[in-house]
Design a protein around this motif. Structure first.
Motif, PDB file in Angstrom:
ATOM      1  N   ALA A  14      -2.336 -52.946 -21.295  1.00  0.00           N
ATOM      2  CA  ALA A  14      -2.805 -51.687 -21.881  1.00  0.00           C
ATOM      3  C   ALA A  14      -1.736 -50.608 -21.793  1.00  0.00           C
ATOM      4  O   ALA A  14      -1.677 -49.707 -22.630  1.00  0.00           O
ATOM      5  N   ASP A  15      -0.865 -50.712 -20.803  1.00  0.00           N
ATOM      6  CA  ASP A  15       0.185 -49.721 -20.625  1.00  0.00           C
ATOM      7  C   ASP A  15       1.505 -50.131 -21.277  1.00  0.00           C
ATOM      8  O   ASP A  15       2.568 -49.645 -20.900  1.00  0.00           O
ATOM      9  N   GLN A  16       1.459 -51.008 -22.283  1.00  0.00           N
ATOM     10  CA  GLN A  16       2.682 -51.515 -22.907  1.00  0.00           C
ATOM     11  C   GLN A  16       3.547 -50.399 -23.484  1.00  0.00           C
ATOM     12  O   GLN A  16       4.766 -50.433 -23.353  1.00  0.00           O
ATOM     13  N   ALA A  17       2.945 -49.403 -24.121  1.00  0.00           N
ATOM     14  CA  ALA A  17       3.736 -48.303 -24.683  1.00  0.00           C
ATOM     15  C   ALA A  17       4.514 -47.597 -23.574  1.00  0.00           C
ATOM     16  O   ALA A  17       5.696 -47.277 -23.749  1.00  0.00           O
ATOM     17  N   ALA A  18       3.899 -47.392 -22.433  1.00  0.00           N
ATOM     18  CA  ALA A  18       4.589 -46.753 -21.303  1.00  0.00           C
ATOM     19  C   ALA A  18       5.687 -47.659 -20.765  1.00  0.00           C
ATOM     20  O   ALA A  18       6.758 -47.173 -20.377  1.00  0.00           O
ATOM     21  N   ARG A  19       5.465 -48.965 -20.747  1.00  0.00           N
ATOM     22  CA  ARG A  19       6.476 -49.909 -20.281  1.00  0.00           C
ATOM     23  C   ARG A  19       7.687 -49.904 -21.222  1.00  0.00           C
ATOM     24  O   ARG A  19       8.825 -49.943 -20.773  1.00  0.00           O
ATOM     25  N   VAL A  20       7.434 -49.858 -22.522  1.00  0.00           N
ATOM     26  CA  VAL A  20       8.516 -49.815 -23.509  1.00  0.00           C
ATOM     27  C   VAL A  20       9.299 -48.511 -23.351  1.00  0.00           C
ATOM     28  O   VAL A  20      10.535 -48.508 -23.363  1.00  0.00           O
ATOM     29  N   GLU A  21       8.590 -47.401 -23.163  1.00  0.00           N
ATOM     30  CA  GLU A  21       9.257 -46.111 -22.976  1.00  0.00           C
ATOM     31  C   GLU A  21      10.095 -46.117 -21.688  1.00  0.00           C
ATOM     32  O   GLU A  21      11.232 -45.635 -21.682  1.00  0.00           O
ATOM     33  N   ALA A  22       9.569 -46.688 -20.617  1.00  0.00           N
ATOM     34  CA  ALA A  22      10.321 -46.763 -19.360  1.00  0.00           C
ATOM     35  C   ALA A  22      11.574 -47.629 -19.527  1.00  0.00           C
ATOM     36  O   ALA A  22      12.630 -47.312 -18.966  1.00  0.00           O
ATOM     37  N   PHE A  23      11.461 -48.693 -20.306  1.00  0.00           N
ATOM     38  CA  PHE A  23      12.633 -49.531 -20.566  1.00  0.00           C
ATOM     39  C   PHE A  23      13.697 -48.728 -21.306  1.00  0.00           C
ATOM     40  O   PHE A  23      14.883 -48.774 -20.952  1.00  0.00           O
ATOM     41  N   ALA A  24      13.298 -47.980 -22.329  1.00  0.00           N
ATOM     42  CA  ALA A  24      14.255 -47.171 -23.092  1.00  0.00           C
ATOM     43  C   ALA A  24      14.976 -46.189 -22.171  1.00  0.00           C
ATOM     44  O   ALA A  24      16.194 -46.013 -22.266  1.00  0.00           O
ATOM     45  N   VAL A  25      14.243 -45.587 -21.260  1.00  0.00           N
ATOM     46  CA  VAL A  25      14.858 -44.675 -20.293  1.00  0.00           C
ATOM     47  C   VAL A  25      15.834 -45.440 -19.402  1.00  0.00           C
ATOM     48  O   VAL A  25      16.936 -44.965 -19.119  1.00  0.00           O
ATOM     49  N   SER A  26      15.470 -46.652 -18.996  1.00  0.00           N
ATOM     50  CA  SER A  26      16.319 -47.431 -18.093  1.00  0.00           C
ATOM     51  C   SER A  26      17.650 -47.826 -18.734  1.00  0.00           C
ATOM     52  O   SER A  26      18.634 -48.005 -18.028  1.00  0.00           O
ATOM     53  N   VAL A  27      17.663 -47.969 -20.054  1.00  0.00           N
ATOM     54  CA  VAL A  27      18.926 -48.300 -20.742  1.00  0.00           C
ATOM     55  C   VAL A  27      19.550 -47.053 -21.372  1.00  0.00           C
ATOM     56  O   VAL A  27      20.526 -47.157 -22.105  1.00  0.00           O
ATOM     57  N   ASP A  28      18.963 -45.891 -21.063  1.00  0.00           N
ATOM     58  CA  ASP A  28      19.470 -44.603 -21.519  1.00  0.00           C
ATOM     59  C   ASP A  28      19.656 -44.588 -23.033  1.00  0.00           C
ATOM     60  O   ASP A  28      20.718 -44.232 -23.556  1.00  0.00           O
ATOM     61  N   ALA A  29      18.602 -45.007 -23.741  1.00  0.00           N
ATOM     62  CA  ALA A  29      18.673 -45.057 -25.200  1.00  0.00           C
ATOM     63  C   ALA A  29      17.300 -44.828 -25.805  1.00  0.00           C
ATOM     64  O   ALA A  29      16.282 -45.162 -25.206  1.00  0.00           O
ATOM     65  N   GLN A  30      17.307 -44.284 -27.004  1.00  0.00           N
ATOM     66  CA  GLN A  30      16.094 -44.236 -27.794  1.00  0.00           C
ATOM     67  C   GLN A  30      16.059 -45.528 -28.592  1.00  0.00           C
ATOM     68  O   GLN A  30      17.095 -45.970 -29.110  1.00  0.00           O
ATOM     69  N   LEU A  31      14.910 -46.158 -28.680  1.00  0.00           N
ATOM     70  CA  LEU A  31      14.787 -47.385 -29.459  1.00  0.00           C
ATOM     71  C   LEU A  31      14.443 -47.033 -30.906  1.00  0.00           C
ATOM     72  O   LEU A  31      13.719 -46.062 -31.156  1.00  0.00           O
TER      73      LEU A  31
END
Length: 181
Positions: A14-31
């Motif tokens: 259910a929190d997939q959108a937050a997980r994707v956003e956290a990943f983008a932050v971790s690679v310092d990029a906007q997807l």
């Protein structure tokens, strides 16, 4: 277009959108928005139709065939693992996410670079250090201007070569329509 989840994968959290956003932050990029939507809604899998005509020059292809198979699009966990260098280490092209593969070692890259942001490239994986003569910008090839365009380019032949590759009992039973919006 359909996509079958990877075997054994639990339903998308259910929190997939937050997980994707956290990943983008971790690679310092906007997807790119289309790819972000894909990870959020589908989290990888096996698409059908799944054939495409690769743009790699004859001298660069490991096969004489121009036709290739989009075997798998990686889920967030696998994309994150690649981003950390856990698979290819210093051999992976910089400025890209590794997002999928064909059965013969051809890797699909998603550009995070400003000059071609969101474009999909092809890379024949190898173990040479990225930036070396054997593994550099001359060894990646732009396949599509966006993730959506890459998906739109997938097709099957009249004799269903792609379907025959894709249609395991699991894939057929669990496939859903692939939507990015």
């Amino acid at each position: 277009m359909k996509i079958a989840p990877e075997k054994g994968r639990a339903p998308i959290p259910a929190d997939q959108a937050a997980r994707v956003e956290a990943f983008a932050v971790s690679v310092d990029a906007q997807l790119p928005s289309d790819y972000e939507a894909f990870l959020t809604r589908h989290d990888g899998g096996f698409p059908y139709p799944n054939l495409f005509d690769q743009v790699t020059p004859d001298a660069a292809r490991w096969s004489v065939e121009r036709q290739a198979i989009c075997d798998r699009l990686f889920g967030l966990e696998n994309v994150a693992s690649h981003a950390k260098g856990e698979i290819f280490g210093n051999a992976a092209p910089t400025g890209f996410l590794l997002i999928g593969e064909d059965p013969g070692g051809l890797i699909f890259l998603l550009s995070l670079r400003a000059e071609d942001f969101g474009a999909v490239f092809l890379w024949q994986s190898n173990g040479a250090l990225w930036g070396s003569a054997e593994n550099n910008e001359n060894h990646i090839f732009q396949q599509a201007v966006s993730f959506s365009d890459f998906l739109d380019s997938l097709y099957d032949t009249d004799d269903k070569i792609g379907y025959d590759h894709w249609a395991t009992p699991f894939a057929v039973a669990n496939a859903v329509e692939l939507h990015l919006n």
